[in-house]
Design a protein around this motif. Structure first.
Motif, short mmCIF file in Angstrom:
data_model
loop_
_atom_site.label_atom_id
_atom_site.label_comp_id
_atom_site.label_asym_id
_atom_site.label_seq_id
_atom_site.Cartn_x
_atom_site.Cartn_y
_atom_site.Cartn_z
N CYS A 130 4.09 -6.57 1.49
CA CYS A 130 4.03 -5.10 1.50
C CYS A 130 4.98 -4.56 0.45
N HIS A 133 8.71 -3.11 1.81
CA HIS A 133 9.83 -3.96 2.22
C HIS A 133 9.79 -5.33 1.55
N VAL A 170 -0.21 -2.25 -0.34
CA VAL A 170 -0.41 -1.68 0.98
C VAL A 170 -1.83 -2.12 1.39
N GLN A 171 -2.02 -2.31 2.65
CA GLN A 171 -3.27 -2.92 3.12
C GLN A 171 -4.49 -2.08 2.74
N HIS A 199 1.79 -7.16 10.10
CA HIS A 199 2.83 -6.85 9.10
C HIS A 199 4.21 -7.26 9.63
N CYS A 201 6.98 -6.48 8.50
CA CYS A 201 7.96 -5.38 8.49
C CYS A 201 7.87 -4.57 9.78
N MET A 202 6.78 -4.74 10.52
CA MET A 202 6.67 -4.07 11.83
C MET A 202 7.02 -5.02 12.97
N ARG A 205 11.48 -6.52 12.08
CA ARG A 205 12.51 -5.48 11.87
C ARG A 205 11.89 -4.13 12.24
N GLY A 206 12.63 -3.05 11.92
CA GLY A 206 12.08 -1.70 12.08
C GLY A 206 11.63 -1.46 13.51
N1 LIG Z 1 -0.06 2.63 5.31
C1 LIG Z 1 0.64 1.52 5.19
N2 LIG Z 1 1.93 1.52 5.54
C2 LIG Z 1 2.61 0.37 5.43
C3 LIG Z 1 2.05 -0.81 4.96
N3 LIG Z 1 3.01 -1.77 4.97
C4 LIG Z 1 4.13 -1.19 5.44
N4 LIG Z 1 3.91 0.12 5.72
C5 LIG Z 1 4.76 1.19 6.25
O1 LIG Z 1 5.53 1.79 5.25
C6 LIG Z 1 6.40 2.67 5.91
C7 LIG Z 1 7.68 2.88 5.12
O2 LIG Z 1 8.39 3.86 5.82
P1 LIG Z 1 9.88 4.32 5.46
O3 LIG Z 1 10.31 5.31 6.51
O4 LIG Z 1 9.94 4.74 4.03
O5 LIG Z 1 10.71 2.98 5.55
P2 LIG Z 1 11.52 2.40 6.80
O6 LIG Z 1 12.69 3.28 7.12
O7 LIG Z 1 11.86 0.98 6.49
O8 LIG Z 1 10.44 2.51 7.97
P3 LIG Z 1 10.27 1.69 9.32
O9 LIG Z 1 9.40 0.50 9.01
O10 LIG Z 1 9.61 2.65 10.26
O11 LIG Z 1 11.64 1.26 9.78
C8 LIG Z 1 6.58 2.10 7.31
O12 LIG Z 1 5.99 3.00 8.22
C9 LIG Z 1 5.77 0.79 7.26
O13 LIG Z 1 5.19 0.47 8.51
C10 LIG Z 1 0.67 -0.79 4.59
O14 LIG Z 1 0.07 -1.78 4.17
N5 LIG Z 1 0.01 0.40 4.73
#
Ligand SMILES: Nc1nc2c(ncn2[C@@H]2O[C@H](COP(=O)(O)OP(=O)(O)OP(=O)(O)O)[C@@H](O)[C@H]2O)c(=O)[nH]1
Ligand SMILES: [Zn+2]
Length: 243
Positions: A130, A133, A170-171, A199, A201-202, A205-206
């Protein structure tokens, strides 16, 4: 349309195409491609896509060295000595899709078969990173098209998935790029791509929701315009094979 399902619970049945079906397909696609470059624009210009140079690799190794120091590690201890080099090489591989072109990848494997029924390659595993992150997201892609006489070598559909997945993504964009690439090489009656992915990143973490997965789709031509065609495709990707 994008569907996000948490913990695998609520996968919707209604994957509809988007709303521009009245436009002539070709010009609409060209507009879409032009306004959606592979990488973000920088100062209004598209970033150059080029192979990783030795100098770039050196910079990457320095960055990893700095990261190791920043997390309180000793980059000079035995176990970490080669880590900057390993990470740089891994990143080079994981972003190798920037160095590939659609033309080279297809390698002329387009055959005039006069076949006009749906072709579907299901369950194409993919791994991507992604762009927010730089953490992995991975899952399966399903790619279908309805030919207009011409068919493409089946492996090339998986290679197209691979090329776009091996970039920072991004997906949603990944899904659309695959559909547009098939449209570009074959000019078929329609293209459909569905991607299901988890993902990191979901998960790691986060928001920390392991088990959640995201479904994205891109429908072009007859898959967008004709509900029956779309339903046939959606049924086929749900069908459990007997082998
Ligand atoms: N639409 C979309 N969002 C993605 C993808 N991969 C990661 N994300 C999202 O990108 C967003 C980035 O949000 P930010 O608030 O800028 O970053 P952050 O503080 O690290 O966000 P959190 O993940 O909520 O902790 C997050 O909501 C992720 O889940 C993807 O493939 N498509
Ligand atoms: Zn992310």
């Amino acid at each position: 349309m994008t569907i996000v399902s948490s913990n695998g619970s609520s996968r919707s049945e209604s994957l509809n195409g988007n709303s521009n079906s009245s436009n002539p397909l070709k010009s609409t696609l060209l507009d879409q491609v032009a306004s959606r470059p592979d990488r973000n624009t920088h100062n209004g210009k598209e970033a150059q896509i080029k192979a990783t140079s030795e100098a770039a690799k050196e910079k990457m190794m320095e960055a990893v060295y700095t990261m190791l120091e920043s997390v309180g590690e000793d980059p000079e201890r035995e176990g970490l000595l080669k880590t900057p080099k390993r990470v740089a090489e891994a990143m080079e591989y994981l972003t190798s899709g920037y160095n590939q072109s659609l033309e080279d990848l297809v390698n002329g494997a387009i055959f005039d078969e006069g076949h006009n029924e749906m072709v579907l390659v299901r369950d194409i595993n993919f791994f991507s990173l992604c762009e927010h992150h730089m953490l992995p997201f991975m899952g399966r892609a399903h790619v279908a098209y309805i030919p207009n006489q011409k068919v493409v070598g089946l492996s090339k559909l998986a290679r197209i998935v691979e090329m776009y997945a091996r970039r920072l993504q991004v997906q949603e964009r990944l899904t659309r790029q695959i559909a547009e690439a098939v449209q570009e090489i074959l000019e078929p009656q329609g293209v459909a791509v569905v991607m299901e992915a988890s993902h990191m990143c979901m998960s790691m973490r986060g928001v920390q929701k392991p088990g959640s997965w995201t479904v994205t789709s891109a429908m072009i031509g007859s898959f967008q315009d004709d509900q029956k065609t779309r339903e046939e495709f959606l049924n086929l990707i749900r069908h459990q094979p007997n082998f």
